[in-house]
Design an enzyme around this catalytic site. Structure first.
Site, PDB file in Angstrom:
ATOM      1  N   SER A  30      -6.572   0.632  -4.367  1.00 21.25           N
ATOM      2  CA  SER A  30      -6.460   2.054  -3.933  1.00 21.25           C
ATOM      3  C   SER A  30      -5.189   2.760  -4.356  1.00 21.25           C
ATOM      4  O   SER A  30      -4.704   2.793  -5.515  1.00 21.25           O
ATOM      5  CB  SER A  30      -7.232   2.407  -2.766  1.00 21.25           C
ATOM      6  OG  SER A  30      -7.410   3.685  -2.435  1.00 21.25           O
ATOM      7  N   ASP A  88     -17.698   3.022  -7.496  1.00 18.94           N
ATOM      8  CA  ASP A  88     -16.682   3.320  -6.610  1.00 18.94           C
ATOM      9  C   ASP A  88     -16.616   5.068  -6.964  1.00 18.94           C
ATOM     10  O   ASP A  88     -16.064   5.446  -8.113  1.00 18.94           O
ATOM     11  CB  ASP A  88     -15.416   2.771  -7.145  1.00 18.94           C
ATOM     12  CG  ASP A  88     -14.237   3.260  -6.501  1.00 18.94           C
ATOM     13  OD1 ASP A  88     -14.598   4.272  -5.663  1.00 18.94           O
ATOM     14  OD2 ASP A  88     -13.110   2.703  -6.487  1.00 18.94           O
ATOM     15  N   TYR A  94       0.966  -1.282  -0.130  1.00 14.28           N
ATOM     16  CA  TYR A  94      -0.145  -0.021   0.053  1.00 14.28           C
ATOM     17  C   TYR A  94       0.906   1.289  -0.076  1.00 14.28           C
ATOM     18  O   TYR A  94       1.077   2.018  -0.885  1.00 14.28           O
ATOM     19  CB  TYR A  94      -0.991   0.172   0.972  1.00 14.28           C
ATOM     20  CG  TYR A  94      -1.993   0.951   0.996  1.00 14.28           C
ATOM     21  CD1 TYR A  94      -3.136   0.817   0.347  1.00 14.28           C
ATOM     22  CD2 TYR A  94      -1.925   2.378   1.866  1.00 14.28           C
ATOM     23  CE1 TYR A  94      -4.001   1.770   0.278  1.00 14.28           C
ATOM     24  CE2 TYR A  94      -2.747   3.338   1.814  1.00 14.28           C
ATOM     25  CZ  TYR A  94      -3.759   3.113   0.961  1.00 14.28           C
ATOM     26  OH  TYR A  94      -4.778   4.099   0.804  1.00 14.28           O
ATOM     27  N   HIS A 116     -15.664   1.299  -3.730  1.00 15.61           N
ATOM     28  CA  HIS A 116     -14.406   1.151  -3.321  1.00 15.61           C
ATOM     29  C   HIS A 116     -13.777  -0.140  -2.824  1.00 15.61           C
ATOM     30  O   HIS A 116     -12.780  -0.394  -2.754  1.00 15.61           O
ATOM     31  CB  HIS A 116     -14.024   2.418  -2.535  1.00 15.61           C
ATOM     32  CG  HIS A 116     -12.406   2.723  -2.678  1.00 15.61           C
ATOM     33  ND1 HIS A 116     -11.855   2.855  -3.912  1.00 15.61           N
ATOM     34  CD2 HIS A 116     -11.475   2.818  -1.510  1.00 15.61           C
ATOM     35  CE1 HIS A 116     -10.699   3.078  -3.587  1.00 15.61           C
ATOM     36  NE2 HIS A 116     -10.333   3.060  -2.472  1.00 15.61           N
TER      37      HIS A 116
END
Length: 674
Positions: free
Chosen positions: A529, A612, A449, A647
């Site tokens: 993301s 999303d 991430y 999302h």
């Protein structure tokens, strides 16, 4: 592979004299008939490809069995009842129950699964009236960030007529005969339109939304978030103001002194503060100002520069505190796992609160100065277990465990530190079957991430079991940009330093190859993301290191992300192409703009969702269209668009389907098919 035809335009943008083509601009309109037809064709091609994977149906059945176990959240007390969320196993949404004592049978309070036919409508409780007679229920459809607030009578379980729409990034703070909330004016038809002028309102029960009182609006600064909270003793109203995902400003109003105006108590550019509790007329707060690992202070709101340290900064990040009648519960992060200790009222150490092994520990909701707290504990090989804790005597007891067929003893978890490109030591966790031999050919998924001060701490994911059973190695990277080592670690992966995040990930992947765990053809990379941005950047910068890539709901167009919904709030993290200095580093790594002509990229699946409205699907649409156009046609470059989802997966069914498709793609391209 013959891909669906994608119309191109002559759209070219000028960034400080640099001409940047954007031929697929029309795909940003995700509600046009042209885009809808294109998505259907892309989905059909992706599904056709995945259906060819051997053992795919058996994989789906296995995942369904693995997900079919009862799970619970920590209970919280409101009025005469303890409330909690429970899923029997395969229910699309967690169901809300309550019980008068922890030993009493639970009664059904609200079942969100009844709110829609396909199970994609979620509901959660957020705020009770002072007498606990009413509760605000936040309802979201198809995974959207937009929410509708409804009010329920807790005694009769009947809905009131009150309904509030266009709520986003808000809670409900009850006082007197109503509550405060945050929201926007009704948006235009496009789900991708920029959200502006976040406002705070007060809603009085029994009145329509049109009559809600506007409490705060900033007409000069449309791109800010505003949320209002109330201290648990109802003494102070707290107004949080932020320009994005990092840093905030705080204004307070002292109700005990009949205050009429909010006064600013914190305004330090780029730094944050949160109000935890009160002590007489002072505020107990946490802040990272002059304390990158955060500290707790006692602050006088009438003289905010006059404060005393309650819990000084330590060498590891302070994550949160709870004030009890007997001291303070403080949670920290130590090398990416949670550590909890109890302090006395002056912040001096009393005892460590010990859990079975390293993992993630969460503290449930609580009333002011609680006599009892509930902790949730999980790790990579331990499903969520709930413990009760008596704050008076420090007694920690098992409250509820999760029965599964998973056997933790069959797996090994390691933490390893690797030197990144600039010498910074970066950790990662590795999970695999016990006794697995490293032969340089093990299928490996590397997940990351690296952003927004978010820490990746150990958590249980049964969807990994089919991969681990096939002698796979699962790797979770703790990259700069996250919060694992405090604000300095976060800042080390922000803005012009974003390349550090990618270098950290590359260094870990190179280490796995050099140490004979695996090889590039056996490595799949994955992230969602901001992690989707990571995958896109590694794919375009170091395709030689990987055998497959899966980017989920990723930020892939770094020149235009700030033009959609709440993307402007990420400019504090990434910078903005509206600024020349920022543009010059954004264009260097923006995945969409770094796809090379006639290059043989590894197999890639890009996953997004039609609802999303956080990272809009346009990022994924334009990236895949460009990849399909420019790359050599030797490998698959697929787009998978989840319908009626946002999302994150909007239901348990979709969560299982996503896991099946993700692993099917990995199995196919890492040579793991049955």
């Amino acid at each position: 592979m013959n891909y669906p035809k994608t119309r191109k335009s002559n759209q070219v943008d000028d960034y400080f004299g640099v001409k940047i083509p954007d031929p697929y601009r029309h795909l940003e309109d995700d509600r046009s008939l042209e885009t809808e037809e294109w998505v259907k064709e892309q989905n059909a091609q992706c599904e056709q490809y995945l259906n060819q994977v051997k053992g795919r149906e058996e994989l789906g059945k296995q995942l369904k069995d693995l997900m079919n176990y009862p799970s619970y959240t920590t209970p919280f007390k409101k009025g005469d009842y303890y409330y909690f969320y429970h899923n029997e196993g395969l229910q699309n949404q967690f169901v809300i129950y309550r019980q008068k004592s922890l030993d009493d049978p639970a009664e059904l309070f609200l079942d969100p699964n009844t709110l829609s036919d396909n199970g994609t409508t979620s509901a959660h409780l957020s705020g009770f009236s002072d007498d606990a007679k009413f509760v605000t229920v936040f309802i979201s459809e198809a995974g959207s960030d937009w929410q509708t607030i409804k009010v329920m009578n807790t005694e009769t379980k009947e809905w009131l007529e009150d309904e509030i729409k266009w709520v986003k990034f808000s809670g409900a703070q009850w006082i007197d005969n109503g509550f405060y909330y945050s929201g926007y004016s009704k948006p235009d038809n496009s789900s991708s339109d920029k959200n502006q002028f976040h406002k705070v309102y007060y809603h009085e029960l029994g009145k329509s939304q049109e009559n809600d009182q506007l409490i705060y609006e900033d007409k000069e600064n449309p791109l800010r978030f505003h949320t209002l909270s109330i201290t648990k003793d109802k003494q102070f109203l707290i107004l949080y103001i932020s320009e994005g995902t990092s840093g905030n400003k705080i204004k307070v109003l002292n109700r005990s002194k009949n205050g009429k105006e909010f006064t600013t108590i914190f305004d330090k550019d780029g730094y944050e503060m949160s109000i935890v509790d009160t002590k007489d007329d002072k505020l107990i707060t946490m802040t990272n100002y002059q304390a990158p690992n955060s500290k707790a202070i006692i602050l006088d709101p009438e003289d905010p520069e006059n404060y005393t340290d309650l819990i000084p900064e330590k060498e590891y990040p302070l994550e949160g505190i709870v004030i009890t009648n007997y001291g303070i519960i403080a949670s920290y992060l130590k090398d990416c796992s949670t550590y909890v200790e109890e302090l006395d009222e002056n912040g001096k150490f009393k005892r460590e609160i010990k859990f079975p092994t390293i993992g993630s520990i969460g503290i449930g909701s609580y009333e002011r100065r609680p006599e009892e707290l509930f902790f949730s504990f999980s790790s990579y090989v331990h499903p969520t277990t709930i413990y009760s804790y008596k704050t008076k005597d420090g007694e920690l007891k098992l409250f509820k465990s999760t029965p599964t067929t998973f056997t933790p003893e069959n797996y090994t978890v390691k933490q390893i530190f690797v030197a990144s490109k600039d010498g910074t030591k970066v950790p990662f966790f590795m999970i695999h079957k016990k006794g697995l031999k490293y032969d340089g050919n093990r299928p490996t998924i590397v997940y990351g991430y690296g952003g927004f001060n978010i820490s990746l701490t150990p958590s249980y994911n049964p969807a990994l079991v089919p991969f681990l059973e096939k002698d796979g190695i699962y790797v979770v990277t703790n990259l700069r940009g996250g919060g694992e080592y405090g604000e300095k670690w976060h800042e080390g992966g922000m803005k012009e330093k974003k390349q550090n995040v990618f270098d950290d990930f590359i260094s870990i992947t190179e280490y796995l190859i050099a140490e004979n765990y695996t090889n590039p053809k056996k490595i799949a990379i994955n992230g969602g993301s901001n992690g989707g941005l990571l995958v896109g950047s590694i794919l375009t910068q170091r395709p030689d290191l990987i055998g497959a890539a899966i980017a989920e709901v990723g930020v892939l167009d770094m020149l235009r992300f700030h033009k959609f919904t709440i993307g402007w709030g990420w400019a504090v993290e990434y910078g903005s192409s509206d600024n020349k200095e920022d543009f010059e580093y954004l264009i260097k790594y923006s995945p969409l703009h770094n796809i090379k002509e006639d290059f043989n990229y590894p197999p890639t699946m890009v996953m997004t969702a039609d609802h999303d409205d956080r990272v809009v699907p346009a990022h994924s649409f334009k990236f895949v269209a460009t990849l399909q156009e420019k790359a050599q046609k030797k490998n698959p470059y697929l787009l998978r668009v989840d319908i009626d989802s946002g999302h994150g997966s909007s239901s348990r069914d979709k969560l299982i389907k996503n896991a099946k498709d993700r692993l099917s793609f990995v199995f196919k391209n890492l040579g793991m098919e049955d």
